[in-house]
Design a protein around this motif. Structure first.
Motif, PDB file in Angstrom:
ATOM      1  N   SER A 250      -2.439   4.026 -14.706  1.00  0.00           N
ATOM      2  CA  SER A 250      -1.842   4.422 -15.984  1.00  0.00           C
ATOM      3  C   SER A 250      -0.514   5.136 -15.772  1.00  0.00           C
ATOM      4  N   ILE A 251      -0.459   5.992 -14.757  1.00  0.00           N
ATOM      5  CA  ILE A 251       0.784   6.698 -14.438  1.00  0.00           C
ATOM      6  C   ILE A 251       1.848   5.698 -13.994  1.00  0.00           C
ATOM      7  N   GLN A 252       1.461   4.750 -13.157  1.00  0.00           N
ATOM      8  CA  GLN A 252       2.412   3.743 -12.700  1.00  0.00           C
ATOM      9  C   GLN A 252       2.903   2.883 -13.858  1.00  0.00           C
ATOM     10  N   ALA A 253       1.997   2.573 -14.784  1.00  0.00           N
ATOM     11  CA  ALA A 253       2.380   1.778 -15.949  1.00  0.00           C
ATOM     12  C   ALA A 253       3.380   2.529 -16.813  1.00  0.00           C
ATOM     13  N   LYS A 254       3.145   3.814 -17.021  1.00  0.00           N
ATOM     14  CA  LYS A 254       4.079   4.621 -17.819  1.00  0.00           C
ATOM     15  C   LYS A 254       5.443   4.671 -17.137  1.00  0.00           C
ATOM     16  N   MET A 255       5.435   4.761 -15.812  1.00  0.00           N
ATOM     17  CA  MET A 255       6.699   4.760 -15.073  1.00  0.00           C
ATOM     18  C   MET A 255       7.463   3.461 -15.312  1.00  0.00           C
ATOM     19  N   LEU A 256       6.759   2.334 -15.222  1.00  0.00           N
ATOM     20  CA  LEU A 256       7.412   1.036 -15.399  1.00  0.00           C
ATOM     21  C   LEU A 256       7.964   0.872 -16.816  1.00  0.00           C
ATOM     22  N   HIS A 257       7.206   1.328 -17.812  1.00  0.00           N
ATOM     23  CA  HIS A 257       7.682   1.256 -19.198  1.00  0.00           C
ATOM     24  C   HIS A 257       8.918   2.141 -19.383  1.00  0.00           C
ATOM     25  N   SER A 258       8.908   3.326 -18.788  1.00  0.00           N
ATOM     26  CA  SER A 258      10.048   4.230 -18.904  1.00  0.00           C
ATOM     27  C   SER A 258      11.285   3.639 -18.238  1.00  0.00           C
ATOM     28  N   LEU A 259      11.113   3.069 -17.059  1.00  0.00           N
ATOM     29  CA  LEU A 259      12.241   2.462 -16.358  1.00  0.00           C
ATOM     30  C   LEU A 259      12.795   1.275 -17.141  1.00  0.00           C
ATOM     31  N   ALA A 260      11.900   0.466 -17.694  1.00  0.00           N
ATOM     32  CA  ALA A 260      12.336  -0.697 -18.474  1.00  0.00           C
ATOM     33  C   ALA A 260      13.184  -0.267 -19.668  1.00  0.00           C
ATOM     34  N   GLU A 274       6.259 -11.620 -13.731  1.00  0.00           N
ATOM     35  CA  GLU A 274       7.404 -12.020 -12.909  1.00  0.00           C
ATOM     36  C   GLU A 274       7.652 -10.994 -11.799  1.00  0.00           C
ATOM     37  N   PHE A 275       7.577  -9.731 -12.177  1.00  0.00           N
ATOM     38  CA  PHE A 275       7.809  -8.659 -11.204  1.00  0.00           C
ATOM     39  C   PHE A 275       6.776  -8.708 -10.083  1.00  0.00           C
ATOM     40  N   ILE A 276       5.499  -8.801 -10.436  1.00  0.00           N
ATOM     41  CA  ILE A 276       4.434  -8.825  -9.440  1.00  0.00           C
ATOM     42  C   ILE A 276       4.563 -10.039  -8.528  1.00  0.00           C
ATOM     43  N   SER A 277       4.954 -11.175  -9.109  1.00  0.00           N
ATOM     44  CA  SER A 277       5.067 -12.392  -8.303  1.00  0.00           C
ATOM     45  C   SER A 277       6.141 -12.263  -7.228  1.00  0.00           C
ATOM     46  N   THR A 278       7.179 -11.459  -7.509  1.00  0.00           N
ATOM     47  CA  THR A 278       8.235 -11.282  -6.507  1.00  0.00           C
ATOM     48  C   THR A 278       7.751 -10.482  -5.308  1.00  0.00           C
ATOM     49  N   LEU A 279       6.679  -9.706  -5.506  1.00  0.00           N
ATOM     50  CA  LEU A 279       6.138  -8.883  -4.416  1.00  0.00           C
ATOM     51  C   LEU A 279       5.135  -9.637  -3.554  1.00  0.00           C
ATOM     52  N   GLY A 280       4.842 -10.872  -3.917  1.00  0.00           N
ATOM     53  CA  GLY A 280       3.945 -11.683  -3.104  1.00  0.00           C
ATOM     54  C   GLY A 280       2.666 -12.014  -3.840  1.00  0.00           C
ATOM     55  N   SER A 281       2.116 -13.171  -3.537  1.00  0.00           N
ATOM     56  CA  SER A 281       0.937 -13.652  -4.265  1.00  0.00           C
ATOM     57  C   SER A 281      -0.278 -12.760  -4.087  1.00  0.00           C
ATOM     58  N   GLY A 282      -0.377 -12.055  -2.968  1.00  0.00           N
ATOM     59  CA  GLY A 282      -1.568 -11.238  -2.733  1.00  0.00           C
ATOM     60  C   GLY A 282      -1.431  -9.793  -3.150  1.00  0.00           C
ATOM     61  N   PHE A 283      -0.267  -9.434  -3.715  1.00  0.00           N
ATOM     62  CA  PHE A 283      -0.036  -8.023  -4.025  1.00  0.00           C
ATOM     63  C   PHE A 283      -1.040  -7.466  -5.027  1.00  0.00           C
ATOM     64  N   ILE A 323       6.731   1.034  -5.631  1.00  0.00           N
ATOM     65  CA  ILE A 323       6.686   0.178  -6.826  1.00  0.00           C
ATOM     66  C   ILE A 323       7.865   0.505  -7.742  1.00  0.00           C
ATOM     67  N   GLY A 324       8.136   1.793  -7.916  1.00  0.00           N
ATOM     68  CA  GLY A 324       9.253   2.207  -8.763  1.00  0.00           C
ATOM     69  C   GLY A 324      10.593   1.739  -8.216  1.00  0.00           C
ATOM     70  N   ARG A 325      10.749   1.860  -6.880  1.00  0.00           N
ATOM     71  CA  ARG A 325      12.017   1.420  -6.272  1.00  0.00           C
ATOM     72  C   ARG A 325      12.204  -0.080  -6.439  1.00  0.00           C
ATOM     73  N   CYS A 328      13.039  -1.013 -10.049  1.00  0.00           N
ATOM     74  CA  CYS A 328      14.427  -0.735 -10.418  1.00  0.00           C
ATOM     75  C   CYS A 328      15.346  -1.885  -9.986  1.00  0.00           C
ATOM     76  N   LYS A 329      15.089  -2.411  -8.803  1.00  0.00           N
ATOM     77  CA  LYS A 329      15.900  -3.545  -8.340  1.00  0.00           C
ATOM     78  C   LYS A 329      15.674  -4.767  -9.229  1.00  0.00           C
ATOM     79  N   TYR A 330      14.395  -5.038  -9.509  1.00  0.00           N
ATOM     80  CA  TYR A 330      14.058  -6.184 -10.359  1.00  0.00           C
ATOM     81  C   TYR A 330      14.677  -6.028 -11.747  1.00  0.00           C
ATOM     82  N   MET A 331      14.526  -4.830 -12.345  1.00  0.00           N
ATOM     83  CA  MET A 331      15.009  -4.609 -13.706  1.00  0.00           C
ATOM     84  C   MET A 331      16.528  -4.616 -13.780  1.00  0.00           C
TER      85      MET A 331
END
Length: 365
Positions: A250-260, A274-283, A323-325, A328-331
Motif C-alpha cells: 500500500s505504501i509503495q502504491a501510494k508512492m507510485l500514485h504520487s510520483l505519477a 507496462e511499468f512492471i513488464s519493463t522490470l522483467g516477466s518474473g518481477f 521501485i521508486g527510482r 521515475c525513469k519510466y514516468m
C-alpha cells in the motif's frame, strides 16, 4: 500473495500505513548538536541539507524539557536535528536527550568554535552524557578555523580537542571547517560530509553537488527525498509485527500514485502493467513471493522478532527505493511520449537496489 500486487496497483485506506508513518517519524536518525550559541550549528545544518533557510530556532519544536528538534525535509522527514537548550543550566540532565538521539542511528556532534577555549558548559554536559554510556558515535567539529592565524588555529584547535577528549576518556575523531571565508568560499566541507556520512549514511543523499548524467537523472534528484521517505515508511512497516504484508504494498502504491501525479501521467492498471513488464516477466511473482516469505519468517518465535524483522525492514526499504527510482525513469520517458528499454529499466532498478543497501541497513537497524 497476489493480493499484494492488487494493493500495489490501487492503494486503499489502511490504518497500518499510518502506523508505519508514525513509527518512521519516531525513529528518525538523529544528529544531536552540542555546542555554545554562535558555534556554527545553523551553518552546519545548512551545509548538510543544502537549505540556507534552515536555522537553529527557526522551525525547531520542543522535543524534551531541555531540547528542541527539527525534522528535515519538513513534509517527508528523513533526518532529525536535536539542539540542546538547557546546556548552560547547572541542573541539566541529558537523559531525555540521550533517549531521543539513541532511538535509531544517532550521532553526537560537538560544535566548538576555534577561538573560544572556554567550553565549560559543553564539558559539563559531555561528562553527564559519558556517564549515561548510551552514545557511541561522536564527532567534534571545530568551526571558524580560518578566522585565526595558522599558529593560533593549530594551538586553539589542539587545546579544545584535548580538553574534550580528556572529558570523554578517549580519542575523538574531528574535522576543522570554516563555513564562510572572507571571499565567500568555505573550508573543510567535503571532509565534514564524508565524516558525517560514515556516521549516518542517509546524509549522503542530501548532497546536492552531484553531477547528473542527464535531464532524467537531474529530475529524479528533485523527487529523491520523497522516494526515500516512502522507502523509510515501508521499512518501518516491516519492523512492526503483522503489518508489513498489508502496509508495504500500500505504501509503495501510494508512492507510485504520487510520483505519477508529479510527472503528469495517469497511473492505472495499464500503466502499472507496462511499468512492471519493463522490470522483467518474473518481477511480479518474485515480489509477491518474497514479500510473503518475509512475513512468514517474522512469525518465527524469537528469531522472527529480531533477525527476521530486521532483514525484512532492510529489504522493504531498499526495494521500495529501487521501485521508486525505476518508476521515475519510466514516468519521465512516458511523460515525453518516449519508450525506455527493458534492459535500461532493469539495470536502473538493480543499481538503485545496490546503491541504497548501506542506507537501508542504517535506517532500519
Amino acid at each position: 500473495m497476489f493480493d499484494a500486487i492488487k494493493k500495489f496497483i490501487s492503494p486503499s485506506a489502511n490504518p497500518d500505513i499510518e502506523k508505519a508513518f508514525a513509527y518512521q517519524n519516531t525513529y528518525l536518525p538523529t544528529l544531536w548538536l552540542l555546542g555554545k550559541t554562535g558555534a556554527g550549528k545553523s551553518s552546519l545544518i545548512q551545509t548538510i541539507t543544502g537549505d540556507s533557510d534552515v536555522e537553529v530556532g527557526n522551525g525547531f519544536e520542543p522535543c524534551t524539557m531541555t531540547s528542541h528538534a527539527y525534522s528535515y525535509p519538513k513534509a517527508t522527514p528523513l533526518l532529525r536535528f536535536l539542539d540542546t537548550r538547557g546546556l548552560s543550566e547547572a541542573n541539566y540532565d541529558p537523559t531525555e536527550d540521550i533517549d531521543v538521539s539513541a532511538q535509531q542511528g544517532h550521532a553526537l556532534l560537538i560544535i566548538a568554535k576555534a577561538e573560544e577555549p572556554e567550553q565549560r558548559d559543553v564539558i559539563n554536559a559531555l561528562k553527564k552524557i559519558k556517564k549515561q554510556g548510551s552514545i557511541k558515535q561522536i564527532l567534534i567539529v571545530h568551526t571558524a578555523v580560518k578566522q585565526l592565524s595558522v599558529d593560533e588555529q593549530i594551538k586553539t584547535v589542539q587545546y579544545n580537542q584535548q580538553q574534550l577528549e580528556k572529558t570523554w576518556g578517549n580519542e575523538i575523531p574531528y574535522v576543522e571547517v570554516d563555513f564562510e571565508l572572507a571571499n565567500g568560499d568555505t573550508f573543510g566541507i567535503s571532509t565534514l560530509k564524508d565524516q558525517l556520512t560514515e556516521l549516518l549514511p542517509i546524509i549522503q543523499q542530501f548532497n546536492n553537488e552531484q553531477q547528473h548524467a542527464g535531464t532524467e537523472s537531474a529530475n529524479f534528484q528533485k523527487l529523491k527525498t520523497e522516494v526515500l521517505w516512502y522507502a523509510g515508511s515501508a521499512g518501518a512497516a516491516d519492523a512492526i509485527p503483522a503489518v508489513g504484508l498489508v502496509a508495504v504494498p500500500s505504501i509503495q502504491a501510494k508512492m507510485l500514485h504520487s510520483l505519477a501525479n508529479q510527472y503528469g501521467i495517469t497511473w492505472d492498471k495499464r500503466a502499472f502493467g507496462e511499468f512492471i513488464s519493463t522490470l522483467g516477466s518474473g518481477f511480479a511473482l518474485q515480489y509477491a513471493s518474497k514479500l510473503g516469505i518475509r512475513q512468514l519468517v517474522k512469525l518465527i518465535p524469537a528469531y522472527g522478532q529480531t533477525v527476521g524483522s530486521a532483514s525484512a525492514a532492510v529489504i522493504s526499504f531498499a526495494s521500495t527505493y529501487a521501485i521508486g527510482r525505476a518508476a521515475c525513469k519510466y514516468m519521465y520517458h512516458k511523460s515525453k511520449g518516449e519508450t525506455v528499454s527493458n534492459k535500461d529499466m532493469q539495470d536502473i532498478y538493480k543499481d538503485a537496489l545496490a546503491n541504497i543497501k548501506e542506507v537501508a541497513k542504517s535506517e532500519t537497524r
